[in-house]
Design an enzyme around this catalytic site. Structure first.
Site, PDB file in Angstrom:
ATOM      1  N   TRP A 161       0.881  -1.123  -0.269  1.00 21.52           N
ATOM      2  CA  TRP A 161      -0.075  -0.042  -0.068  1.00 21.52           C
ATOM      3  C   TRP A 161       1.287   1.360   0.198  1.00 21.52           C
ATOM      4  O   TRP A 161       0.198   2.778   0.036  1.00 21.52           O
ATOM      5  CB  TRP A 161      -0.777   0.025   1.245  1.00 21.52           C
ATOM      6  CG  TRP A 161      -1.355  -1.319   1.042  1.00 21.52           C
ATOM      7  CD1 TRP A 161      -3.049  -1.003   0.987  1.00 21.52           C
ATOM      8  CD2 TRP A 161      -1.540  -2.578   1.863  1.00 21.52           C
ATOM      9  NE1 TRP A 161      -3.627  -2.536   0.649  1.00 21.52           N
ATOM     10  CE2 TRP A 161      -2.682  -3.509   1.557  1.00 21.52           C
ATOM     11  CE3 TRP A 161      -0.707  -3.226   2.662  1.00 21.52           C
ATOM     12  CZ2 TRP A 161      -2.885  -4.651   2.271  1.00 21.52           C
ATOM     13  CZ3 TRP A 161      -0.492  -4.488   2.758  1.00 21.52           C
ATOM     14  CH2 TRP A 161      -1.681  -5.598   2.818  1.00 21.52           C
ATOM     15  N   ASP A 162       1.933   1.148   0.250  1.00 18.86           N
ATOM     16  CA  ASP A 162       3.120   3.135  -0.213  1.00 18.86           C
ATOM     17  C   ASP A 162       2.710   2.731   1.420  1.00 18.86           C
ATOM     18  O   ASP A 162       3.079   4.247   1.336  1.00 18.86           O
ATOM     19  CB  ASP A 162       2.481   3.412  -0.914  1.00 18.86           C
ATOM     20  CG  ASP A 162       3.757   4.243  -1.030  1.00 18.86           C
ATOM     21  OD1 ASP A 162       4.669   4.141  -0.565  1.00 18.86           O
ATOM     22  OD2 ASP A 162       3.714   5.423  -2.243  1.00 18.86           O
ATOM     23  N   TYR A 163       3.146   1.958   2.028  1.00 22.06           N
ATOM     24  CA  TYR A 163       3.151   3.155   3.724  1.00 22.06           C
ATOM     25  C   TYR A 163       4.239   2.765   4.419  1.00 22.06           C
ATOM     26  O   TYR A 163       4.687   2.463   5.094  1.00 22.06           O
ATOM     27  CB  TYR A 163       2.420   2.077   4.378  1.00 22.06           C
ATOM     28  CG  TYR A 163       0.714   1.721   4.099  1.00 22.06           C
ATOM     29  CD1 TYR A 163       0.145   3.367   3.877  1.00 22.06           C
ATOM     30  CD2 TYR A 163      -0.624   0.631   4.451  1.00 22.06           C
ATOM     31  CE1 TYR A 163      -1.778   3.686   4.214  1.00 22.06           C
ATOM     32  CE2 TYR A 163      -1.655   1.071   4.644  1.00 22.06           C
ATOM     33  CZ  TYR A 163      -2.022   2.555   4.411  1.00 22.06           C
ATOM     34  OH  TYR A 163      -4.157   2.278   4.002  1.00 22.06           O
TER      35      TYR A 163
END
Length: 838
Positions: A513-515
């Protein structure tokens, strides 16, 4: 003739304008409402649309029954709205203001409705108009009031008495602890209203970016003594007089990048003439190795050429390391240094007094950060954040372009001696055996999680704390290796002198999630309840989770639980069964999205958002991306991002801004993704070459360009670390310069807008912040969150302000770099200082 007109069965033309609005609105609500019903959504809109169409027909026929039907619709709308959202202001505005305006128009037309029953008198009509005007007026008044989402109920308690005196702002977060706390007291909550512009400097490097791929002024200057040092998007460094803003020198490294251009800060180092302990060890090891080699050579030569009596051989003493081997140059030049990196991956050391290159550093003042990296395409690897200078070591990570391909440059973190620029250590998480340079013919492990944000460090513990991202690309992870998984989206503690790992803590498992961990960790000593303190690390995240760890061990101080999350990754990938949640701290902006939380300026764009919400796959936190479109909330802009937090050290108030912006994510087949633009690493279609899928990403918005979920879209929050409770939370930013369709509305309506940059707290109890979408810098009362000062800027900002007290004049300044906000076409080249009148 008059009698014929009075007897006409059709309404006069002004009423027809109202009828047309009703037909358009009713038709859309009926059509969209039927779609929503088939998607399993609310039954309110379709019947409402049908009733509006019937009402419009009757009004067109001058039948007063049309008004009565509308009044029933209005009453039902009020009841439905209260049932669905309670008394929340902005959700009610979305549902009821448009019907109220329509009702006002109908009551104005009511005297013309002469058929179908008892007519409404002009007096009754005007009375109803007056009531609606009062209601709309009260709504309009309330819309401009900065009402807190969480109101302060108590005064902050002082828990730390050893507050520092005003001193230099040497690091991006002021100190290596990254608290952005300024121990300055001259500007207070009482006199902050008197702040005025003290000086303005224009550097000429306007962040113009015709491709829209990343020229953004995000600079927080630093202050050393009577000089302020600022950098521009192309890494031009300017030294300014701290009291006047006059330029003392400037340095242009002639840096270029085809993708992003930015410089968040520079750093400072004061030379002692002594190289770091890490480099001393390396030099001693090299001398010892050379001595051993010489001894071996001498022994072999002795065996071959010398007479050996009774089998005895001479012993050759290893030469002692000469003193100059562990001393750096003692030249007077460059005792005080500015350390900077560039958008084309260079590390440069400058004389802080003159701007001259420190020739004894690296190769004539420069270190090429691409050495050992293998292929680096222009713009695919460089440093967006300031270098971290800790205990004589310059710690360097790097940004690697997102979502383009697998096998991009390494996320290696390196430590360079601040005196000489020599490489002291390398932390290659894919190959721990590489402690400095890769073996000949090899590179640092490619495609590993990188450290693009700013580390913090504890000089006493000798640890530097790295916030990591994930292995590229972001939205597919089937190719990732075990070490990629272990260090994804984590906090890693390394020994400053050796670069060896002490501990790490992962904030996301198998991140799809591109966290990345985007914020600089904040280091603070928490009360332990027994009269002592505990050395803590506070890490804010894009997820809205706040992790509090023991900075010596990495163990959570406040509880963290692994919770089950949605499953179902795309073919070839997998999802982690659980994710870590910091249950011991408040989570910010993470409440589950529902259809009822969809929003719009009117019921019409609200209906659009409801339909789109129902079309998306959304199972809550960590809904995995797939070939069907899914909703990601929180979005990958945050939560909390690179602007990081501030800790008011006397009270232990953690203060930070957040963004609430969900994303629509969809994996796309390879044949489509191959046409992606490399610049679309965040929004748009990204190729993710080397994986089965590309990724299409867009912020989840209505056709008006407004986020689809209800406000706020950005807040400022204070958490009392002593109690782990929210002390206050307020909306942050107005629609003054960025409203629906990007229109500059000129309205100071504090709806709470997406934010960037970070806050600064001061000893006098103020919070300064400037990174809103409107062109303002603000001050808030630390105790309550109330706005106590605001000043209009010539351009917006994306930065954290700088606060310092001049050692020459004793005058306190607040400095902000105004180059333009990300969502605005108004750009500038301003560095502006504010102070109290002399």
């Amino acid at each position: 003739m008059s009698e014929n007109k009075a007897g006409s069965s059709w309404a006069p033309w002004p009423v027809w304008l109202i009828v047309v609005l009703m037909v358009i609105g009713g038709g859309y609500l009926l059509y969209g409402g039927i779609q929503l019903i088939f998607l399993g959504g609310s039954w309110y809109f379709a019947p409402t649309g049908a009733a509006l169409l019937l009402s419009a027909y009757l009004v067109a026929r001058r039948n007063v029954q049309g008004l009565y039907i509308f009044l029933v619709v209005f009453a039902v709308s009020i009841a439905w709205s209260l049932w669905e959202v309670g008394v929340q202001f902005w959700p009610l505005v979305s549902r009821l203001v448009a019907p109220a305006v329509l009702g006002l128009l109908l009551f104005l037309a009511a005297p013309a409705l002469t058929r179908g029953g008892r007519r409404i008198s002009r007096g009754t009509s005007l009375a109803a108009v007056a009531v609606l005007l009062v209601g709309l007026g009260a709504t309009g008044y309330r819309a401009f009031q900065p009402v807190p989402y969480v109101a302060a109920t108590s005064e902050p308690e002082v828990i730390a008495q050893n507050v520092d005196a005003p001193s230099d702002w040497q690091h991006y977060g002021r100190t290596g602890h990254g608290t952005r706390y300024a121990p300055d007291t001259q500007i207070t909550t009482d006199n902050v209203k008197d702040l005025q512009v003290a000086w303005t400097y224009r550097h000429g490097d306007v962040p113009l970016d015709p491709r829209g791929v990343g020229a953004n002024d995000q600079n927080t200057p630093i202050q050393i003594g009577d000089t302020v040092y600022a950098c521009t998007v192309r890494n031009v460094v300017h030294a300014l007089d701290a009291d006047t803003g006059d330029e003392r020198w400037s340095f242009d490294p002639k840096a270029e990048s085809p993708l992003w251009q930015r410089c968040r800060s520079v750093s400072y180092f004061e030379s002692t003439g002594q190289i770091s302990a890490g480099l001393q060890t390396i030099r001693a090891q090299e001398v010892a190795a050379e001595a051993a080699r010489q001894a071996q050579d001498a022994a072999e030569a002795s065996e071959e050429n010398a007479d050996v009596e009774d089998g005895a051989a001479e012993t050759v003493d290893a030469p002692a390391a000469p003193a100059e081997e562990v001393q750096a140059s003692s030249e007077a030049i460059c005792q005080r240094r500015i350390v900077m990196t560039t958008i084309d991956a260079r590390l440069i050391s400058l004389d802080a007094d003159t701007g001259a290159v420190c020739t004894q550093f690296g190769d004539n003042g420069t270190v090429d950060l691409k050495i050992g990296m293998g292929e680096v395409r222009p713009g695919f690897y460089f440093q967006t954040s300031a270098p971290t200078v800790a205990n004589g070591i310059i710690v360097i990570g790097g940004w690697v372009v997102d979502n383009v391909a697998v096998g991009l440059p390494s996320g290696v973190v390196r430590g360079f001696d601040a005196e000489t620029g020599e490489l002291v250590w390398a932390w290659d998480l894919g190959n721990p055996d590489i402690t400095r340079f890769p073996p000949e013919g090899e590179t640092y492990t490619r495609g590993t999680p990188n450290v693009w944000s700013t580390p913090a460090f504890d000089a006493e513990l000798g640890l530097v704390y790295l916030p990591t991202g994930n292995a590229t690309p972001d939205f597919f992870g089937g190719h990732r290796r075990d070490f990629d998984e272990e260090y994804t989206s984590a906090v890693v503690a390394l020994d400053i002198q050796t670069g060896r790992e002490r501990w790490h803590f992962r904030t996301v498992n198998h991140d799809l999630w591109d966290y990345d961990v985007p914020s600089q960790p904040a280091l603070y000593d928490l009360p332990d309840g027994s009269g002592g303190s505990q050395a803590a690390l506070i890490q804010t995240t894009k997820r809205g989770q706040i992790f509090v760890l023991d900075r010596a061990t990495g163990e959570p101080i406040f509880d963290v639980e692994e919770k089950a999350v949605p499953q179902g990754a795309a073919e070839g990938d997998w999802t982690a069964p659980t994710q870590p949640y910091s249950v011991g701290m408040p989570a910010i902006g993470v409440d589950l999205l529902t259809e009822a939380r969809m929003w719009g300026a009117t019921p019409f764009d609200q209906l659009y958002c409801r339909i789109e919400f129902r079309k998306l796959r959304y199972d809550g936190d960590f809904t995995p991306p797939g070939l069907d479109a899914s909703l990601q909330w929180p979005g990958f802009f945050g939560g909390m991002n690179w602007g990081s937090s501030s800790i008011h050290e006397p009270t232990g108030y953690l203060v930070f801004n957040d963004t609430r912006s969900p994303h629509r994510i969809q994996l796309v087949p390879r044949e489509i993704a191959d046409n992606a633009d490399a610049a679309s690493s965040h929004e748009g279609l990204s190729g993710q070459l080397g994986t089965p899928y590309g990724a299409a990403k867009v912020t989840f918005m209505s056709p008006l360009g407004v986020p689809c979920q209800e406000p706020p879209y950005g807040t400022m929050t204070a958490i009392d670390l002593k109690t782990q409770k929210i002390a206050w939370q307020v909306p942050l930013g107005t629609v003054e310069d960025n409203g629906p369709l990007g229109i500059k509305m000129g309205l100071s309506m504090p709806i709470g807008m997406p934010t960037v940059g970070g806050p600064v707290t001061t000893a006098s109890g103020l919070v300064f912040y400037s990174g809103t979408l409107d062109q303002n810098i603000r001050a808030f009362d630390l105790a309550t969150g109330k706005e106590v000062w605001k000043h209009r800027l010539p351009a917006g900002t994306q930065v954290t302000p700088l606060v310092y007290t001049s050692p020459k004049t004793g005058r306190q300044y607040v400095v902000v770099s105004a180059g333009g906000s990300r969502a605005s076409d108004v750009r500038g080249d301003y560095i502006i200082a504010f102070a109290l009148p002399q």
